[in-house]
Motif scaffolding. Structure first.
Motif, PDB file in Angstrom:
ATOM      1  N   LEU A   1       0.831  -1.201   0.000  1.00  0.00           N
ATOM      2  CA  LEU A   1       0.000   0.000   0.000  1.00  0.00           C
ATOM      3  C   LEU A   1       0.867   1.254   0.000  1.00  0.00           C
ATOM      4  O   LEU A   1       1.742   1.418   0.847  1.00  0.00           O
ATOM      5  CB  LEU A   1      -0.910  -0.009   1.223  1.00  0.00           C
ATOM      6  CG  LEU A   1      -1.941   1.120   1.337  1.00  0.00           C
ATOM      7  CD1 LEU A   1      -2.915   1.097   0.154  1.00  0.00           C
ATOM      8  CD2 LEU A   1      -2.711   1.006   2.647  1.00  0.00           C
ATOM      9  N   ILE A   2       0.627   2.147  -0.955  1.00  0.00           N
ATOM     10  CA  ILE A   2       1.362   3.395  -1.087  1.00  0.00           C
ATOM     11  C   ILE A   2       0.482   4.538  -0.587  1.00  0.00           C
ATOM     12  O   ILE A   2      -0.670   4.684  -1.000  1.00  0.00           O
ATOM     13  CB  ILE A   2       1.779   3.641  -2.547  1.00  0.00           C
ATOM     14  CG1 ILE A   2       2.766   2.558  -2.998  1.00  0.00           C
ATOM     15  CG2 ILE A   2       2.380   5.026  -2.733  1.00  0.00           C
ATOM     16  CD1 ILE A   2       3.119   2.624  -4.466  1.00  0.00           C
ATOM     17  N   HIS A   3       1.023   5.352   0.311  1.00  0.00           N
ATOM     18  CA  HIS A   3       0.267   6.454   0.921  1.00  0.00           C
ATOM     19  C   HIS A   3       0.650   7.778   0.267  1.00  0.00           C
ATOM     20  O   HIS A   3       1.845   8.092   0.124  1.00  0.00           O
ATOM     21  CB  HIS A   3       0.535   6.514   2.421  1.00  0.00           C
ATOM     22  CG  HIS A   3      -0.010   5.333   3.167  1.00  0.00           C
ATOM     23  ND1 HIS A   3      -1.276   5.311   3.700  1.00  0.00           N
ATOM     24  CD2 HIS A   3       0.546   4.122   3.459  1.00  0.00           C
ATOM     25  CE1 HIS A   3      -1.488   4.147   4.292  1.00  0.00           C
ATOM     26  NE2 HIS A   3      -0.397   3.410   4.163  1.00  0.00           N
ATOM     27  N   VAL A   4      -0.360   8.554  -0.100  1.00  0.00           N
ATOM     28  CA  VAL A   4      -0.163   9.845  -0.754  1.00  0.00           C
ATOM     29  C   VAL A   4      -0.999  10.890  -0.027  1.00  0.00           C
ATOM     30  O   VAL A   4      -2.192  10.677   0.208  1.00  0.00           O
ATOM     31  CB  VAL A   4      -0.581   9.795  -2.236  1.00  0.00           C
ATOM     32  CG1 VAL A   4      -0.332  11.148  -2.905  1.00  0.00           C
ATOM     33  CG2 VAL A   4       0.156   8.686  -2.975  1.00  0.00           C
ATOM     34  N   ALA A   5      -0.376  12.001   0.334  1.00  0.00           N
ATOM     35  CA  ALA A   5      -1.087  13.081   1.039  1.00  0.00           C
ATOM     36  C   ALA A   5      -1.124  14.329   0.175  1.00  0.00           C
ATOM     37  O   ALA A   5      -0.198  14.593  -0.606  1.00  0.00           O
ATOM     38  CB  ALA A   5      -0.425  13.383   2.380  1.00  0.00           C
ATOM     39  N   CYS A   6      -2.197  15.099   0.329  1.00  0.00           N
ATOM     40  CA  CYS A   6      -2.358  16.310  -0.471  1.00  0.00           C
ATOM     41  C   CYS A   6      -3.249  17.289   0.286  1.00  0.00           C
ATOM     42  O   CYS A   6      -4.235  16.888   0.909  1.00  0.00           O
ATOM     43  CB  CYS A   6      -2.995  15.941  -1.815  1.00  0.00           C
ATOM     44  SG  CYS A   6      -3.032  17.264  -3.021  1.00  0.00           S
ATOM     45  N   VAL A   7      -2.897  18.560   0.242  1.00  0.00           N
ATOM     46  CA  VAL A   7      -3.731  19.614   0.814  1.00  0.00           C
ATOM     47  C   VAL A   7      -4.583  20.192  -0.309  1.00  0.00           C
ATOM     48  O   VAL A   7      -4.053  20.577  -1.351  1.00  0.00           O
ATOM     49  CB  VAL A   7      -2.884  20.726   1.463  1.00  0.00           C
ATOM     50  CG1 VAL A   7      -3.791  21.823   2.013  1.00  0.00           C
ATOM     51  CG2 VAL A   7      -2.002  20.158   2.558  1.00  0.00           C
ATOM     52  N   CYS A   8      -5.885  20.227  -0.107  1.00  0.00           N
ATOM     53  CA  CYS A   8      -6.790  20.662  -1.174  1.00  0.00           C
ATOM     54  C   CYS A   8      -7.920  21.484  -0.569  1.00  0.00           C
ATOM     55  O   CYS A   8      -8.628  21.020   0.328  1.00  0.00           O
ATOM     56  CB  CYS A   8      -7.343  19.442  -1.913  1.00  0.00           C
ATOM     57  SG  CYS A   8      -8.424  19.854  -3.292  1.00  0.00           S
ATOM     58  N   ALA A   9      -8.095  22.699  -1.078  1.00  0.00           N
ATOM     59  CA  ALA A   9      -9.147  23.573  -0.561  1.00  0.00           C
ATOM     60  C   ALA A   9      -9.796  24.325  -1.718  1.00  0.00           C
ATOM     61  O   ALA A   9      -9.105  24.860  -2.591  1.00  0.00           O
ATOM     62  CB  ALA A   9      -8.568  24.561   0.461  1.00  0.00           C
TER      63      ALA A   9
END
Length: 742
Positions: A125-133
């Motif tokens: 499992l590959i984890h990806v984070a992103c800030v989105c508004a």
């Protein structure tokens, strides 16, 4: 053994060629692997053993030299930091999954066919984070996700730090997208604002541009590592290659970054330009590898705060948001950073060195549109990059629902598969039944939406649906209706982008912020008209709704008239459906009547007609147009078979029955259910709407030409009657009787 040697020799030549570009000044020429099986076996073995010994000696010497050069780079002896020649960092070998140009050349020259070992484990499992508004970032992140899904071969877990708008949009999108082996988690950006609100920031991203700093606090405590991405990123390779680089971190390294490709941190862009402190050119934070476990262990939360407080005493504010603070931290702690090769973040802003990151297309890994100009940025290869971006922008997201064989799938996918298996493919109406269980991708609030409720609690939303061929009606409707509008648009990914460009260029549409545009992406062979109506209805934010079709123009000031009628007829406390009488014209150019008197005059002259009087009289006959001509007060009418008026009701009215797709019975069934729930139909005396001419839809053509289509519609009607009887008992028998008497 042969494959092992080929791989090892290829890696060694890559490393030596790389070191030569630094300062070693020598190379090792390797001949191809001896794969000719006609040579004597003992000669082959001797040759292999000799080469293995030679390789081991060279490798030991090379490791010593590389370690020395690493120390020199960290100490910044030449006044710069990182890889001045813009190639992979010294401790990043081909086993990272970075198939460099040098390595490809070596493999081509040696004709190697040796299989590479996997970058990550299958199903890891590959984890990806992103800030989105906000609405715009929510659109951008979809293109990023598409590019990742297109190349990926591993399960993914996306972690989105969102505001309320992005959460609503992305949660419904992923829920309806149903991509196998993809998990999504959301974290409330509101809860993180207090962590960074004290930092003055001049960057256009605002407070959200600082929210990568407290990720160790926002993300789950048991999450050990994550790839963090900006929303303006496009992947050109499998993200597993980037994930694999975590294996190359030393014991002390906690963060992976690509060197900044502009001169910003060198402080020479203009007179008195004073950037935040950074090592050499600094680093860009559009792509970050974070070892969360180690960051928490070293006290990252306290360290970045102390760094920011110290620098803000002289800098007063950040210019590049979190990037300034990351760089100031790294300047003080260079041993903690792992420098990524620059092709993992090719930065397309004006006056960058991004062109030195690639020599051919296959070098590209990640493209970063980090200029405010976005696609209009200056770069000699910008057309190529733009076309790559547009490919994913307009790519059919339904094609990304492919399974990862051998990896677990979600229960939702299993239930959908089970529902499909339960259908009888020999059923003549199989396609109609399949449409009912089809899950369409949904992108709510595709454009900026700002609804400010009125002081009174009687506001009303115009609810409609459309496809690309009715797009030209939008401006006219906006000129006739100033109130809020909720629209469901049935489009492909490419058509959605055409609509976006159309809306942004329209002087009428671009200034209207009270219109909710909800994209329902095309799938299947039927137009899911009642699904579209329900989606538009659910997204209405007012207590009352005007249920209409997009090819009707409401009379001028109908919005104000309906609000007054709602109060006068006490819709808040009674079950009423206010009928707006419908008319039509066969003229594409019409001098729209400004009053009921003008409409009656045009009706008498033959310029207007009562709606569908010549092809489907029963649909609107109960409105009683003869009585309407002289009516001055609202009057009640009774339900009759096939009645399908356009009505104003409370938002909590029954939804449309989604078994009816394409042409036929989609509104009739809804009005029938309103009557079953004992709604009174009340005709408004001074309201009207006019249907504008257009070419016949594809679905009505199918209805007229296909006996199978008509047979299935009859079958669906019978099943609807049965369901209505089960739901409302003996009261529903009148509908079946009325049908038989037709």
């Amino acid at each position: 053994m042969l494959c092992y040697l080929c791989s090892a020799l290829s890696k060694l030549e890559w490393a030596l060629d790389t070191s030569q570009s630094h300062h070693y000044g020598r190379s090792l020429l390797l001949s191809p692997c001896p794969l000719d099986q006609s040579e004597p076996r003992y000669l082959e073995r001797d040759l292999l053993e000799s080469r293995v010994r030679e390789m081991e000696e060279e490798n030991q010497q090379l490791r010593l030299q590389l370690s020395q050069s690493q120390v020199a780079a960290v100490q910044g002896q030449d006044g710069s930091y990182g890889n001045a020649q813009w190639v992979a960092s010294a401790d990043t070998g081909p086993e990272d999954g970075e198939n460099t140009a040098e390595e490809r050349s070596t493999q081509k020259g040696n004709h190697t066919t040796c299989a590479r070992r996997p970058m990550v484990e299958k199903c890891e499992l590959i984890h990806v984070a992103c800030v989105c508004a906000g609405h715009n970032a929510s659109r951008d992140v979809v293109t990023l996700v598409k590019s990742i899904l297109f190349h990926r071969r591993n399960p993914l877990h996306f972690h989105f730090i969102t505001d309320a708008v992005a959460h609503q949009i992305l949660s419904s999108l992923f829920q309806s997208w149903m991509v196998p082996s993809v998990q999504v988690s959301f974290y409330d950006a509101e809860e993180l604002k207090s962590e960074v609100a004290w930092i003055p920031n001049k960057h256009y991203s605002g407070i959200y541009g600082l929210m990568k700093l407290p990720l160790t606090k926002a993300l789950p405590s048991d999450l050990t590592k994550v790839i963090v991405l900006d929303t303006d990123i496009t992947f050109a390779t499998d993200i597993a290659e980037l994930w694999a680089i975590f294996r190359k971190f030393t014991d002390k390294q906690v963060i992976g970054l690509v060197e900044n490709q502009s001169d910003w941190y060198l402080g020479n862009l203009w007179k008195n330009h004073k950037p935040w402190p950074a090592l050499g050119r600094g680093f860009n934070t559009g792509v970050i590898l974070l070892l969360l476990e180690r960051l928490r262990r070293i006290g990252w939360e306290q360290m970045w705060r102390l760094t920011a407080e110290r620098e803000l005493m002289s800098m007063l504010s950040t210019s590049l948001a979190d990037q300034d603070i990351f760089n100031a931290f790294i300047k003080q702690n260079p041993v903690l950073v792992h420098q990524l090769p620059c092709f993992w973040n090719v930065q397309l802003s004006d006056h960058t060195r991004s062109e030195q990151c690639y020599t051919e297309v296959s070098d590209l890994k990640v493209i970063h549109w980090n200029s405010p100009k976005k696609l209009r940025v200056k770069n000699k290869h910008v057309e190529f990059f733009r076309n790559l971006y547009l490919t994913f922008l307009e790519y059919d997201g339904n094609l990304l629902r492919r399974e990862l064989f051998g990896c677990p799938s979600q229960p939702s996918a299993d239930s959908l598969r089970s529902a499909l298996e339960d259908l009888d493919e020999d059923d003549q109406c199989y396609d109609f039944r399949r449409e009912r269980i089809t899950v369409h991708r949904l992108h709510l609030y595709f454009l900026q939406y700002e609804y400010v409720p009125t002081d009174e609690s009687v506001d009303i939303t115009l609810v409609a649906q459309l496809s690309m061929d009715r797009l030209q009606m939008l401006e006219a409707i906006c000129n006739h209706w100033e109130g809020p509008i909720s629209l469901a648009l049935y489009m492909s990914d490419a058509e959605a982008q055409q609509f976006l460009r159309y809306a942004q260029a329209s002087d009428v549409l671009k200034h209207r912020k009270n219109i909710g545009y909800h994209i329902v992406y095309k799938e299947g062979q039927f137009y899911p008209v009642n699904l579209l109506r329900n989606i538009a209805l659910r997204q209405a934010n007012t207590p009352y709704v005007f249920l209409t079709d997009v090819d009707f123009l409401p009379m001028y000031d109908l919005y104000d008239y309906l609000r007054k009628s709602i109060v006068q007829l006490d819709l808040a406390h009674t079950k009423k459906a206010l009928v707006v009488p419908a008319f039509e014209t066969l003229r594409y150019r019409l001098s729209f009547p400004k009053s009921k008197a003008e409409l009656l005059s045009m009706l008498d002259m033959g310029t207007l007609y009562t709606f569908r009087y010549h092809v489907w009289t029963k649909g609107h006959a109960p409105t009683n147009y003869a009585k309407w001509r002289t009516a001055t007060t609202a009057y009640k009418v009774e339900w009759e078979a096939d009645f399908e008026p356009y009505v104003v009701v409370r938002r909590d009215c029954p939804e449309y029955d989604q078994r009816f797709v394409g042409f036929g019975w989609n509104k009739v069934s809804h009005i029938m259910e309103l009557d079953a729930q004992e709604y009174d139909f009340v005709v408004l005396p001074n309201a009207f709407m006019i249907h504008m001419p257009h070419a016949p839809s594809f679905d009505i053509s199918k209805f007229r030409s296909s006996s199978s289509y008509r047979h299935c519609l009859t079958t669906l009607k019978e099943e609807f009657h049965q369901d209505l009887s089960r739901k409302y008992g003996a009261a529903a028998l009148k509908y079946l009787t009325a049908e038989r008497n037709i």
